[in-house]
Structure formats: C-alpha cells, structure tokens
Write a protein that holds these residues in place. Structure first.
Motif, mmCIF file in Angstrom:
data_model
loop_
_atom_site.group_PDB
_atom_site.id
_atom_site.type_symbol
_atom_site.label_atom_id
_atom_site.label_comp_id
_atom_site.label_asym_id
_atom_site.label_seq_id
_atom_site.Cartn_x
_atom_site.Cartn_y
_atom_site.Cartn_z
ATOM 1 N N SER A 54 0.823 -1.221 0.000
ATOM 2 C CA SER A 54 0.000 0.000 0.000
ATOM 3 C C SER A 54 0.854 1.266 0.000
ATOM 4 O O SER A 54 0.378 2.322 -0.360
ATOM 5 N N ARG A 55 2.121 1.137 0.398
ATOM 6 C CA ARG A 55 2.968 2.329 0.539
ATOM 7 C C ARG A 55 4.102 2.403 -0.482
ATOM 8 O O ARG A 55 4.944 3.295 -0.401
ATOM 9 N N ALA A 56 4.173 1.458 -1.404
ATOM 10 C CA ALA A 56 5.269 1.442 -2.387
ATOM 11 C C ALA A 56 5.371 2.812 -3.049
ATOM 12 O O ALA A 56 4.362 3.375 -3.465
ATOM 13 N N PRO A 57 6.584 3.368 -3.134
ATOM 14 C CA PRO A 57 6.721 4.777 -3.534
ATOM 15 C C PRO A 57 6.683 5.059 -5.034
ATOM 16 O O PRO A 57 6.820 6.214 -5.430
ATOM 17 N N ALA B 107 4.204 11.327 -10.443
ATOM 18 C CA ALA B 107 3.857 12.663 -9.944
ATOM 19 C C ALA B 107 2.341 12.772 -9.790
ATOM 20 O O ALA B 107 1.838 13.337 -8.810
ATOM 21 N N LEU B 108 1.625 12.196 -10.733
ATOM 22 C CA LEU B 108 0.158 12.260 -10.658
ATOM 23 C C LEU B 108 -0.388 11.391 -9.531
ATOM 24 O O LEU B 108 -1.320 11.768 -8.839
ATOM 25 N N ALA B 109 0.202 10.240 -9.329
ATOM 26 C CA ALA B 109 -0.315 9.340 -8.289
ATOM 27 C C ALA B 109 0.077 9.803 -6.890
ATOM 28 O O ALA B 109 -0.715 9.699 -5.952
ATOM 29 N N TYR B 110 1.285 10.324 -6.760
ATOM 30 C CA TYR B 110 1.826 10.548 -5.412
ATOM 31 C C TYR B 110 1.825 12.005 -4.962
ATOM 32 O O TYR B 110 1.959 12.283 -3.778
ATOM 33 N N LEU B 111 1.720 12.937 -5.916
ATOM 34 C CA LEU B 111 1.877 14.337 -5.516
ATOM 35 C C LEU B 111 0.616 15.171 -5.697
ATOM 36 O O LEU B 111 0.655 16.388 -5.566
ATOM 37 N N ARG B 112 -0.484 14.518 -5.987
ATOM 38 C CA ARG B 112 -1.745 15.266 -6.005
ATOM 39 C C ARG B 112 -2.440 15.092 -4.661
ATOM 40 O O ARG B 112 -2.291 14.075 -3.992
ATOM 41 N N ASP B 113 -3.236 16.096 -4.275
ATOM 42 C CA ASP B 113 -4.015 16.019 -3.042
ATOM 43 C C ASP B 113 -5.425 15.493 -3.350
ATOM 44 O O ASP B 113 -5.822 15.400 -4.506
ATOM 45 N N GLU B 114 -6.143 15.218 -2.260
ATOM 46 C CA GLU B 114 -7.470 14.605 -2.410
ATOM 47 C C GLU B 114 -8.357 15.266 -3.462
ATOM 48 O O GLU B 114 -8.968 14.603 -4.281
ATOM 49 N N HIS B 115 -8.436 16.612 -3.388
ATOM 50 C CA HIS B 115 -9.401 17.298 -4.261
ATOM 51 C C HIS B 115 -8.986 17.254 -5.730
ATOM 52 O O HIS B 115 -9.757 17.627 -6.605
ATOM 53 N N GLU B 116 -7.766 16.797 -6.004
ATOM 54 C CA GLU B 116 -7.316 16.695 -7.394
ATOM 55 C C GLU B 116 -7.582 15.302 -7.981
ATOM 56 O O GLU B 116 -7.344 15.075 -9.159
ATOM 57 N N PHE B 117 -8.007 14.376 -7.130
ATOM 58 C CA PHE B 117 -8.343 13.039 -7.635
ATOM 59 C C PHE B 117 -9.749 13.051 -8.204
ATOM 60 O O PHE B 117 -10.656 13.653 -7.639
ATOM 61 N N PHE B 280 -7.356 9.228 4.033
ATOM 62 C CA PHE B 280 -6.554 8.202 4.718
ATOM 63 C C PHE B 280 -5.872 7.281 3.712
ATOM 64 O O PHE B 280 -4.713 6.904 3.885
ATOM 65 N N LEU B 281 -6.638 6.934 2.668
ATOM 66 C CA LEU B 281 -6.063 6.056 1.644
ATOM 67 C C LEU B 281 -4.828 6.715 1.021
ATOM 68 O O LEU B 281 -3.776 6.085 0.868
ATOM 69 N N LEU B 282 -4.948 8.001 0.696
ATOM 70 C CA LEU B 282 -3.820 8.693 0.052
ATOM 71 C C LEU B 282 -2.673 8.911 1.036
ATOM 72 O O LEU B 282 -1.502 8.830 0.659
ATOM 73 N N ALA B 283 -3.007 9.185 2.287
ATOM 74 C CA ALA B 283 -1.944 9.398 3.280
ATOM 75 C C ALA B 283 -1.040 8.170 3.318
ATOM 76 O O ALA B 283 0.197 8.273 3.324
ATOM 77 N N GLU B 284 -1.667 7.005 3.314
ATOM 78 C CA GLU B 284 -0.889 5.765 3.353
ATOM 79 C C GLU B 284 -0.148 5.536 2.034
ATOM 80 O O GLU B 284 1.039 5.220 2.023
ATOM 81 N N MET B 285 -0.849 5.725 0.945
ATOM 82 C CA MET B 285 -0.256 5.442 -0.373
ATOM 83 C C MET B 285 0.913 6.379 -0.678
ATOM 84 O O MET B 285 1.916 5.964 -1.255
ATOM 85 N N GLN B 286 0.802 7.619 -0.273
ATOM 86 C CA GLN B 286 1.751 8.632 -0.746
ATOM 87 C C GLN B 286 2.906 8.941 0.195
ATOM 88 O O GLN B 286 3.863 9.596 -0.203
ATOM 89 N N TYR B 287 2.847 8.478 1.455
ATOM 90 C CA TYR B 287 3.772 9.093 2.409
ATOM 91 C C TYR B 287 5.244 8.788 2.150
ATOM 92 O O TYR B 287 6.088 9.668 2.301
ATOM 93 N N VAL B 288 5.566 7.575 1.715
ATOM 94 C CA VAL B 288 6.992 7.288 1.465
ATOM 95 C C VAL B 288 7.499 8.173 0.327
ATOM 96 O O VAL B 288 8.548 8.814 0.430
ATOM 97 N N ALA B 289 6.729 8.205 -0.743
ATOM 98 C CA ALA B 289 7.135 9.004 -1.904
ATOM 99 C C ALA B 289 7.297 10.481 -1.523
ATOM 100 O O ALA B 289 8.252 11.145 -1.954
#
Lengths: 307, 297
Positions: A54-57, B107-117, B280-289
C-alpha cells in the motif's frame, strides 16, 4: 521387501518416485513435513513484503511487489498440492500452521521496517531460498521436484527485481543509500540462518540425504550463499556487518563469522519479533474466510444435487 | 551444477541472475499524437478520471493480499488489482503526456491532493477487509465496478484517440474476467448458506448508494464524448442495468432498496469532492514518496 528394494534402487539411480509408487512411511512423513513447512513459509512470507504494497513509492514498484506477493500465494498453492499427492490435506495443514503445530521459515519472523527491506528481501532472502531450493529441483519425489522448478524460476526473477531496486536506490540520495545499508545490516545474519543450524547440530540431514530429499548439507549451502553474495554486495556498494568476512585463497572461499545461534533458536521457538503477529494474521484470515468457504462448498453441493 | 544461479540461467550474459525480463511494452507502435480538434486539457482530465478509478480501486483491492478466504481467491484478487494498476499506469501516463506539464504517472499518483483526484467515490470507500465491509461487500463492489467499467471500455475501443482505444482494447479482456469472477461469487454467496446470503444482501446494500454517481455525466465527459474520444457514462446505464438484473435474477436476489448518496452541492468524485475515506487512503499510499524528495525508485 521387494518394494523397498525397488524404492531404494530408484532413489539411488536418481530417478523419481511418483505418487502411486510404494514408499516407506518415514519418507512420506518426512516429505509431507518438509513440503508443508515450505508451503507455510510461502504463505507466511506474503506478510512481511505485503506490508509495503500500500505504501510502495512508485507505481512500477507497487506492481512488482504485488505481483511478487501473488507469486508467493501461487507457490504455496502448488506446494500444498504436492503434499496432497502424498495423502495430506491442505485444510489440515493450515490448521496445524495456525495452531502453531507446524513451522515455517524463521526469516519471516523479522519485521520489514523500511521500503529498502523489500529490495533486501528480494536479494538476500530470496537468494538464500534459491540456494536452498535449486538442489530440490532434482529431489527424489517427482511432484516436489517439478513444483520446485517453477518456484525457483520465479524466485530467481524476484531476486533480480529486488537487487535492481537496491541498485536504483543506491543511485539516488544519501538518505536512500543509508536506508539500503541499514536494511542489509538487519537482514544479513538472519539470511545466513536460513540454511539451518551447523551440520554438527542438524538432526535430519543424514537420512534425508540418503533419500535424496536433501542434497547438500546446511554448511555447504551457507558457504555457497556467502561466496555468491559478497561480489554482489561489492557491486551494489554495501558491506555486510561481519568483521570476519574475508577471502581465503587457500580454501577458495570466503571465511565468515558465526551467526548468533542463540537468537536463531529463540526465533525458532517462537520468541522472534513477529512470530505471534504472523501466525495471528494467518489465523484471522483463515477464520474470517470460513463462512465464504462454507458457502462455496454448500453451493457446489446444491448444484451437484440439482444436476 | 555447483552455482545455484548457473543452473537457472537461460541465454543470459549475466550468470548470477537467472532469466531475463523480456517484457514488451503494452502499447508499442500506437500513434501517441492527440487527434486534431481535441482539447488537451479536457482529454487529460478525462484520462485522470478513468486512471484514478483504476488506481484507487486497485489500492483498495490490494488490501486483501494475504487476507483472502482462500489462497485461490488471494491470487484472483491480487490479479484483478494488478490489472487495474496496469490500466491506471497507462491512463495516468497518457494524462501526463497530453497535459504537457512535465509530470509523469508517479507525480500524478503521489503528488496530487485529495481534491485533485477524479475517481468515483465507489472506488475509494472501504468495502473490506477493513471494518467497512467483508468479502461479500468486496464482491458486490467488484460486480458494480466491473460491469460499469467493461461497458465503458467496450465503447472506448472506438475512441478517436488511438492511445485510449488501445488501452481500452487491452482492458476489455481483463475486466470481462473481473465481471465474470464477481458474478460467480454472487451466485455462490447468494446460493450458499443462509449466512452467506445475508452477507451478500448486506454487501449490495453497502455499495448500491454509490451507483448513480457512476452514470452522472460530468462536463468533461460530455465534452470528450462530443469530440469522439470519450464516453458519456449516462449512455452505459441501460447495459449496466441489464447485466445487474441478469446476475441478480440468477442469484434470486432483488435490487437493493436503498437511497443514493447525494453529491455535495452537485459535486462528487469526478469534481474532486470525495468521502472521508480518500484522505486516509492517500496518506498511506503517498507518504513514502512524499517524505523523500529527490529519491529515485
């Protein structure tokens, strides 16, 4: 007696024993235990890496990781199928796993703490698994040997992907390089322990070698793994946390230090960092899914009755 | 055979690695020029809509990994998640390319915020294995999402944008399997035990309130349909209803009698107005990136 002599002749000639062939009870039991442990390891092994899906960067890394963990479920499936050719039952084996009555590889009782662990598991843990498993492609029991050929092909692909992730990370920022080294430091010793205790303390080796279920001793395989891994570490630009690691020109092998066997036995006995968590996760999935399996069975029975 | 890796090497120069990669590019040879007369910004947003549906839904499905009721199902759900992730990557790559703002799929998957999805809300809600659902809810969503997406992709194969047409042609084969898988499970769960039937009914009731949103036409969708590159989702409703009715009838189930979840002042997922779950979904998905700027993966 003739049956036993025929069995021994087939095994000694490096031919395969097939499910319908006569085999000694001990051979059957040892194989069921060994293959089941291997299957359990594949299934429990989904968790430490699944932890990072779920967290893959990047999306590419996410796809690679999800596909890899899916492959592990597939490996578990064909290995359980191999035990069924010996008269075992998948559901019973799963019960034994979730009740802690059968073991799986202790390596999966260590936590995955950063994304670099995904690469290091691919490189070192899958690498060690390949060293252990390639000889099993020639093991005496046919269904096991054939399953292992497929498993090894996929494992080797996973290893390559893991190493490629690490090469990429090492070409990135200093923070990433530090992350890779830190993960290598944590996984190196546990990966050496994957070959089992030193030969002098390994109880099952002799009979298993005779039956061609096992083809090399633990120490032989461990040496081979170290010899292959050191040049890869050099190429990657990381070091192993072992001050005794050095090339020995006389032996033509690397010398290396002794793993902490006290820790090994602790983890085997259930005191590792994640033992309880891994089994509980599997138990919960199994129990939560019980009503679904019951529904599928009930539906199939109704259909059969109607037909 | 002293070296474990040698034993596995096939036609490879690199003896210490077994087997080459040998992947081919999914859309090799497809003309990537945007057809004349098509508004780039509109097409880019449309690609985001379809890509975000696939990405966010894939993220949800992958949560089942190592948690499915049976190993075969673990493999199947991961497979579906992988298909959708693959579609998402092609669509986000197309969105980035058409947009021309120097972004890529990541960039699109990891650097957009909720309202941009731009995904529909049904893709993002928790339908299990989390507390928001269970296996039956997951199957109910899979039936609804795949029926909608298959109808959409089938029309999209005729898109004037050759890239979207090629992505759709690839996706049709995949999503046809997703829909079939869902339909089979609906039959099993509805016709299995009394308990599984109750769960199936409850699962459909959980997802049904989000179905109308799938067919509400957004201005961008109207524009791409008009230009011949996209599909107006309102035109998919009849086919969707027919498929759902067929499956529900075979399972001896009624259509859920539940209210729809309204849009917020007329705005919903396609406008970037989501449920509380997406953050929450995005917080988890995006945080490492996001926590390692400049890193390469």
């Amino acid at each position: 007696m003739d049956l036993e002599r025929e069995f021994e002749r087939v095994v000694a000639a490096d031919h395969r024993i097939e499910p319908r062939d006569w085999m000694p009870d001990g051979y059957r039991k040892t194989l069921i235990r060994q293959i089941a442990q291997h299957a359990h390891s594949e299934i429990i092994g989904m968790q430490p890496e699944g932890n990072w899906i779920s967290r893959a960067p990047s999306l590419r890394r996410k796809a690679i990781l999800l596909a890899k963990v899916q492959d592990e479920a597939g490996h578990g499936l064909y290995l359980y199928a191999a035990t069924e050719t010996l008269g075992a039952d998948r559901a019973e084996l799963t019960e034994k796993l979730v009740e802690g009555r059968q073991k799986y590889s202790s390596i999966f009782n260590y936590p995955t703490l950063t994304f670099a662990d995904v690469g290091v598991i691919g490189w070192l843990v899958d690498g060690a698994a390949i060293c252990n498993q390639v000889p099993l492609c020639r093991t005496s029991y046919g269904p096991y040997a054939r399953a292992m050929i497929r498993v090894c092909k996929e494992e080797s692909f996973h290893q390559r992907q893991g190493y490629e992730l690490l090469l990429t990370m090492m070409s990135g920022t200093q923070q990433q390089r530090d992350m890779v080294q830190e993960a290598v430091d944590r996984w190196w010793w546990p990966s050496l322990m994957m070959f089992g205790p030193p030969d002098a303390e390994s109880s099952n080796t002799e009979q298993s070698m005779l039956w061609r279920i096992k083809r090399h001793t633990n120490d032989e395989l461990r040496q081979r793994y170290v010899d292959m891994s050191v040049p890869q570490a050099d190429k990657l630009g990381v070091t192993f946390p072992d001050p005794e690691l050095a090339w020995n020109a006389d032996r033509g092998h690397y010398d290396f230090g002794e793993p902490d066997w006290t820790e090994f036995w602790q983890v085997v006995k259930g005191e590792g960092p994640c033992n309880a968590q891994r089994v509980e996760h599997r138990r919960k999935a199994h129990e939560d899914g019980a009503w679904v399996r019951e529904a599928a069975t009930a539906y199939a029975a109704k259909r059969e009755k109607a037909a | 055979m002293d070296n474990a890796y040698d034993g596995l090497t096939e036609d490879s120069e690199e003896k210490h690695w077994a087997f080459g990669t040998g992947f081919s590019t999914a859309l090799a040879g497809v003309d990537r020029a945007v057809p004349s007369g098509v508004d780039h910004d509109v097409l880019a947003v449309y690609c985001l809509m379809l890509g975000d549906d696939a990405l966010i839904y894939s993220q949800r499905l992958a949560e089942w990994c190592s948690r499915a009721p049976e190993l075969e199902e673990d493999v199947a759900l991961a497979n579906i998640a992988l298909d959708l992730l693959g579609q998402a990557r092609l669509l986000l790559t197309r969105a980035a390319e058409v947009e021309g703002a120097d972004r890529d799929e990541d960039a699109l998957a990891y650097l957009r915020d909720e309202h941009e999805f731009r995904n529909v809300r049904l893709a993002e809600i928790d339908c299990g294995p989390g507390p928001g659902g269970d296996f039956a809810t997951t199957i109910a969503r899979l039936l609804v999402m795949s029926t909608h997406r298959l109808a959409l992709l089938q029309r999209l194969t005729g898109s004037l944008d050759p890239v979207l047409a090629a992505i759709a042609a690839k996706g049709v084969k995949e999503v046809a399997y997703h829909r079939d898988h869902a339909a089979q499970w609906v039959l099993r769960l509805a016709g299995g035990t009394e308990y599984s039937r109750e769960r199936m009914v409850a699962g459909l009731e959980r997802v049904w309130p989000f179905t109308d949103e799938l067919f509400a036409t957004h201005a961008v969708e109207a524009a791409v349909a008009e230009a011949g590159v996209g599909v107006d989702p309102a035109t998919l409703r009849a086919e969707f209803d027919e498929v759902l009715d067929t499956v529900l009838r075979a399972a001896d189930l009624d259509r859920p009698d539940v209210r729809q979840v309204a849009a917020l002042a007329g705005r919903a997922g396609r406008d970037g107005v989501h449920t509380e779950a997406l953050g929450f979904l995005l917080a988890e998905m995006q945080y490492v990136a996001r926590s390692m700027p400049g890193a390469v993966w």
